[in-house]
Design a protein around this motif. Structure first.
Motif, PDB file in Angstrom:
ATOM      1  N   ASN A 440      -2.601   1.670  16.745  1.00 33.75           N
ATOM      2  CA  ASN A 440      -1.621   1.075  17.322  1.00 33.75           C
ATOM      3  C   ASN A 440      -1.113   1.275  15.891  1.00 33.75           C
ATOM      4  OD1 ASN A 440       0.476   0.235  18.924  1.00 33.75           O
ATOM      5  ND2 ASN A 440       1.292  -0.854  17.650  1.00 33.75           N
ATOM      6  N   LYS A 458      -2.820   2.514  21.755  1.00 33.45           N
ATOM      7  CA  LYS A 458      -1.356   2.058  21.892  1.00 33.45           C
ATOM      8  C   LYS A 458      -1.544   0.673  22.092  1.00 33.45           C
ATOM      9  CE  LYS A 458      -0.520   5.051  25.326  1.00 33.45           C
ATOM     10  NZ  LYS A 458       0.400   5.700  25.992  1.00 33.45           N
ATOM     11  N   ASP A 460      -0.125  -2.807  23.450  1.00 34.52           N
ATOM     12  CA  ASP A 460      -0.254  -3.648  24.441  1.00 34.52           C
ATOM     13  C   ASP A 460       0.942  -4.754  23.693  1.00 34.52           C
ATOM     14  OD1 ASP A 460       1.305  -4.597  26.508  1.00 34.52           O
ATOM     15  OD2 ASP A 460      -0.433  -5.238  27.694  1.00 34.52           O
ATOM     16  N   ASP A 478       7.997   8.976  21.829  1.00 36.00           N
ATOM     17  CA  ASP A 478       6.631   9.027  22.560  1.00 36.00           C
ATOM     18  C   ASP A 478       6.057  10.691  21.987  1.00 36.00           C
ATOM     19  OD1 ASP A 478       6.383   6.612  21.711  1.00 36.00           O
ATOM     20  OD2 ASP A 478       6.724   5.967  24.045  1.00 36.00           O
ATOM     21  N   GLN A 485      -4.687  10.204  22.838  1.00 31.88           N
ATOM     22  CA  GLN A 485      -4.051   8.323  23.088  1.00 31.88           C
ATOM     23  C   GLN A 485      -5.027   7.792  24.222  1.00 31.88           C
ATOM     24  OE1 GLN A 485       0.423   7.157  21.812  1.00 31.88           O
ATOM     25  NE2 GLN A 485       0.330   9.453  22.156  1.00 31.88           N
ATOM     26  N   THR A 487      -4.581   4.238  26.082  1.00 28.85           N
ATOM     27  CA  THR A 487      -4.473   2.138  26.021  1.00 28.85           C
ATOM     28  C   THR A 487      -5.394   1.549  25.501  1.00 28.85           C
ATOM     29  OG1 THR A 487      -4.578   2.207  27.710  1.00 28.85           O
ATOM     30  CG2 THR A 487      -2.509   2.914  27.561  1.00 28.85           C
ATOM     31  N   GLU A 488      -4.937   0.449  25.913  1.00 29.11           N
ATOM     32  CA  GLU A 488      -6.202  -1.136  25.142  1.00 29.11           C
ATOM     33  C   GLU A 488      -6.680  -0.883  26.092  1.00 29.11           C
ATOM     34  OE1 GLU A 488      -4.597  -4.549  24.052  1.00 29.11           O
ATOM     35  OE2 GLU A 488      -3.006  -4.249  22.239  1.00 29.11           O
ATOM     36  N   ASP A 489      -6.604  -1.320  27.738  1.00 34.04           N
ATOM     37  CA  ASP A 489      -7.419  -1.503  29.018  1.00 34.04           C
ATOM     38  C   ASP A 489      -7.951   0.158  28.811  1.00 34.04           C
ATOM     39  OD1 ASP A 489      -6.047  -3.408  29.872  1.00 34.04           O
ATOM     40  OD2 ASP A 489      -4.875  -2.738  30.861  1.00 34.04           O
ATOM     41  N   GLU A 490      -7.849   1.471  28.658  1.00 33.58           N
ATOM     42  CA  GLU A 490      -8.878   2.848  28.777  1.00 33.58           C
ATOM     43  C   GLU A 490      -9.654   2.754  27.242  1.00 33.58           C
ATOM     44  OE1 GLU A 490      -5.147   6.227  31.032  1.00 33.58           O
ATOM     45  OE2 GLU A 490      -5.271   5.526  28.007  1.00 33.58           O
ATOM     46  N   SER A 516      -4.500  -8.612  20.553  1.00 34.35           N
ATOM     47  CA  SER A 516      -4.705  -7.344  21.541  1.00 34.35           C
ATOM     48  C   SER A 516      -5.428  -8.114  22.710  1.00 34.35           C
ATOM     49  CB  SER A 516      -5.691  -6.038  20.838  1.00 34.35           C
ATOM     50  OG  SER A 516      -6.356  -6.147  21.133  1.00 34.35           O
TER      51      SER A 516
END
Length: 545
Positions: A440, A458, A460, A478, A485, A487-490, A516
């Motif tokens: 982040n 990035k 969440d 953005d 970049q 995401t947390e899931d990725e 997170s």
């Protein structure tokens, strides 16, 4: 303008002053590192026309600052002092040009010396002269535009207007359309106040406009031909129109923002500037009207913009320094009541005492010399005030500020600046061969120093306990982030592949990271500087724990 023999001497003196500690000031995030990395990639790729960062074309700023830094890299090699060299050079050029201009127009070398010293020792000017940003180059080009335009308009000189337009073209290559639009609006207001048709015609000198196009247009034409709509959307759209209409930093969008900046930026001369504004109003000379249009007009212009940034009004330091010259000379004129010189003495004491006071909150430096210099300077200042030695009083303000600020940057700012850089992470990342992620946030300086690819995670924000108190800016911003970049899931999916991964969590994001979806997958961590470092799917110890 006939060059004074003192002008090149002043350039050398101020260049040395602005280079103090540059060899030990690391490149900081998030601004300086963007310019440094882009210039480095320019040198390594051999592409000197299309700026790139993270191997991707980007259109944040025009080409000039990258050319200057890249040229310095080619000549001297890639080093911290080299990346700061353009700002130091253009800072010294600006001070020398200020002296030359004021000496020419006033025909008094003392006025030029006082005015240039006020500019060079102003707090914000001193800070920017050590920076890795576009603003010092823009200030120099704007100074030359406005000074030659003043000569051209008031002396009806076509040659002077052509020179002004040439520097305007260089300004547009440095900062973009605002380098033409803002000076143009200021000059139009000045011409309107003068009610001169001749000035209006001279302002739109066709030879000057042609010179501007010859200087500025080739690079822009090339960029459009090479990158098409992407260049227009990125440069004109995101970095100009969006900045003006959508706040990048909503928390700073207050009406008094630039008033506060002005009060601090001009120290130790803030009182002299305000006094010059007041006393000059009674005389109403053309140059006074010109400086007020320039200085106040700049502040008003950027106050109307949605995005507020401390350095947007940086160019106003030039006209304010000229007004400060008037204020200082009048405040110290013989026969003035003894309290009037405190317009100069008071803000100077405030700045020096603030430096000393700040040392108690920054215990990492050795401040013995600072205390001695500050003490001697304060005693000298008060003695020259009491004995009414006005020129020596001005001298002690200038010399004392130069010496004290040099100690401050050496002992106080260097360790502080390191906290805004990745310098403490370099040894860890340098010997690590796996994937590196940054939670982040991002440290472009880490990429600049190590050459290692870093992926941004990035966060969440819906999981954070302070999500309701955070001010969110437009999603349009953005588009500024060109690094890879996820995401947390990725990230968790990549983690499941079994690869060893390093995750760097900056100090300001530690609490968010603990909330997170990644937190359950981590355990032990090490610290490097103010950041926490996690090794996931660990197979080998890369850092001491």
């Amino acid at each position: 303008m006939k060059l004074s023999r003192l002008t090149p001497v002043l350039f050398v003196v101020w260049l040395v002053f602005f280079m103090v500690a540059n060899n030990i000031l690391p490149v900081t995030d998030p601004v300086e590192s963007n310019y440094a990395l882009t210039a480095k990639e320019m040198v390594l790729s051999g592409n000197w026309l299309s700026p790139q960062i993270y191997g991707t074309y980007w259109y944040d700023k025009p080409i000039m600052i990258y050319w200057l830094i890249a040229l310095a890299f080619k000549i001297f090699g890639i080093a911290d002092w080299v990346v700061r060299l353009p700002s130091a050079i253009f800072g010294a050029l600006s001070v020398a040009a200020m002296f030359q201009t004021l000496r020419t127009f006033s025909r008094r070398w003392l006025v030029g010396l006082v005015g240039s010293s006020i500019l060079g020792t102003s707090l914000m000017f001193w800070a920017v002269a050590h920076g890795v940003i576009t603003d010092m180059v823009l200030l120099y080009t704007t100074l030359m535009v406005m000074m030659y335009a003043y000569k051209g308009l008031n002396e009806n000189s076509s040659t002077a207007m052509v020179v002004a337009y040439v520097f305007s073209g260089l300004g547009v290559l440095t900062k973009g359309p605002v380098a033409l639009v803002l000076p143009g609006l200021i000059l139009l207001v000045y011409v309107a106040l003068c009610r001169s048709k001749q000035m209006l015609l001279r302002l739109f000198d066709w030879k000057g406009i042609l010179a501007f196009l010859v200087v500025a247009m080739p690079w822009y034409v090339y960029m459009y031909s090479a990158h098409g709509q992407a260049f227009l959307d990125g440069f004109l759209g995101l970095n100009n129109v969006t900045r003006a209409t959508q706040s990048e930093h909503p928390e700073d969008n207050v009406w008094w923002y630039y008033i506060a900046i002005f009060l601090g930026a001009s120290l130790p001369w803030t009182g002299a500037v305000i006094y010059g504004m007041i006393t000059g109003f009674k005389q109403h000379h053309k140059w006074y009207v010109y400086c007020m249009c320039w200085g106040v007009g700049t502040v008003l212009f950027y106050s109307l913009m949605a995005t507020k940034y401390p350095l947007y009004t940086f160019i106003s330091l030039v006209p304010f320094s000229i007004l400060g010259t008037l204020g200082a000379m009048k405040a110290l004129r013989p026969g003035r009541p003894r309290y009037v010189p405190w317009i100069v003495v008071g803000p100077t004491l405030l700045l020096w005492i603030a430096y000393v006071g700040a040392s108690f909150f920054a215990p990492w430096g050795y401040y013995g010399l600072l205390y001695v210099l500050a003490g001697v300077s304060i005693l000298g200042l008060l003695w020259f005030w009491w004995t009414r030695q006005r020129y020596r009083l001005l001298s002690i303000v200038v010399i004392g500020t130069m010496l004290i600020s040099s100690i401050v940057v050496l002992e106080g700012l260097v360790p502080l600046v390191k906290q805004r850089s990745s310098i403490n992470l370099i040894p860890v990342v340098d010997k690590y061969n796996g994937d590196v992620y940054y939670y982040n946030g991002y440290s472009t300086s880490l990429v600049y120093y190590t050459g290692h690819e870093v992926v941004r995670i990035k966060g969440d924000s819906s999981r954070w306990d302070d999500k309701d108190t955070l001010k969110h800016r437009s999603a349009e911003w953005d588009k500024k982030y060109l690094m890879e970049q996820v995401t947390e899931d990725e990230f968790i999916k990549r983690l499941a592949e079994g690869k060893q991964i390093m995750v760097i969590v900056p100090k300001g994001e530690i609490n968010h990271f603990k909330q997170s979806s990644i937190a359950p997958y981590v355990g032990e961590y090490s610290e490097a500087g103010s950041s926490e470092i996690y090794i996931l799917n660990k197979r080998q110890a890369y850092i001491e724990e």
